[in-house]
Design a protein around this motif. Structure first.
Motif: not given
Lengths: 198, 198
Positions: B38-58
């Motif tokens: 669901x977090x990566x699904x949320x990233x799809x929306x952020x991407x669609x807004x043109x936002x820079x996205x940072x993913x940090x895998x812990x």
């Protein structure tokens, strides 16, 4: 986190390899966020496998899934990964239950299209978004849906999202996750936010 | 489904517009599937807004997030939508708690990087995947994390995933969803499946 080992090994006469390609019926239900979002996240994995993906939106949502639709369309057209077909049932369908006859018809038409695609093995992953609602309202017969899904050919995975999943659907599903709302910004008086809610 | 109206209007002196751009801290926790998805699904929306996205895998997950990583990298490079930076903390880090000193160091290094990026407003959405574990284990101090997040500048949204989210994190978050496992194929003896689990 993956759990690596199943807790039991079934006496079903299948090899591990056969079990690995068994079609999965997944349900994301409950009152919390993330039901659809997790389904679209799952579609990313399917895309990465090169699978054709069919999304069927059973609720009018011109505003609320635009990000996911845009992203999956770009992925589908990227030349990498699988293809993506995005079906919006009921472009004229309202969540508010006006024109209920038309809404019922639109939902049933959508289900008929899903049936045709399952029979033709058009997709490898089906996202039936918000499909629990027409089931819950009795617009589409749950028993018929379960019979069709049970007999679907090949290795076609199906993810169904929405609140109030019928008990028979939960019973029939292989993977059921309930999303529970612990806290939501709207409880604190915030409205939906761009990039978060849509 | 969106609920259109907040249940209360806060007396915080902010306009609706200001509230709409308030940074969101979201937590996806619980034992069920779909927290990261669901977090990566949320990233799809952020991407669609043109936002820079940072993913940090812990958590080391060479196998388990490849689909999401591939999809988000393709989206980030598509020329549409926002950019995507994908950080794998602890490439040499094992989920099995061997070399625990090194794992702790890797987690803390990752958090230091997140802090620098928050201070520089590098991204508009941060996915801190499986970040609850180093918090739960005490490798990273939850109070410090909450203080940094509370004071982060601008409108930077943060999504934290993983089981056992510390209570203080849940208290501080704006949006908390618990994913509950109702049923999983592994309970019936199936192993993880390509395209479903990864």
């Amino acid at each position: 986190m993956p759990q690596g080992q199943p807790t039991t090994v079934p006496d079903d006469g299948l090899t591990t390899r056969q079990r690995r390609t068994q079609p999965v019926l997944a349900v994301h239900t409950g009152p919390g966020k993330g039901k659809s979002t997790a389904a679209f996240g799952l579609a990313l994995r399917a895309w990465n496998q090169g699978w054709p993906i069919g999304v069927f939106q059973f609720v009018k949502s011109a505003k609320w899934k635009v990000g996911e639709e845009h992203a999956l369309r770009v992925l589908g057209a990227s030349g990498e990964g699988g293809s993506v077909a995005w079906h919006k049932m009921g472009e004229g369908w309202s969540w508010v239950q006006r024109d209920i006859e038309d809404s019922e018809d639109a939902a049933r038409e959508g289900w008929e299209q899903v049936k045709r695609d399952l029979a033709a093995e058009t997709y490898r992953l089906y996202v039936l978004d918000e499909f629990t609602y027409p089931l819950h309202w009795g617009w589409i017969d749950t028993d018929e849906v379960l019979a069709v899904l049970k007999d679907r050919p090949g290795s076609q995975h199906v993810v169904i999202t929405g609140r109030n999943a019928p008990a028979a659907l939960v019973d029939a599903a292989d993977l059921v996750t309930e999303m529970t709302k612990v806290k939501h910004p709207m409880d604190a008086g915030r409205k939906g936010q761009r990039g978060i809610e849509w």
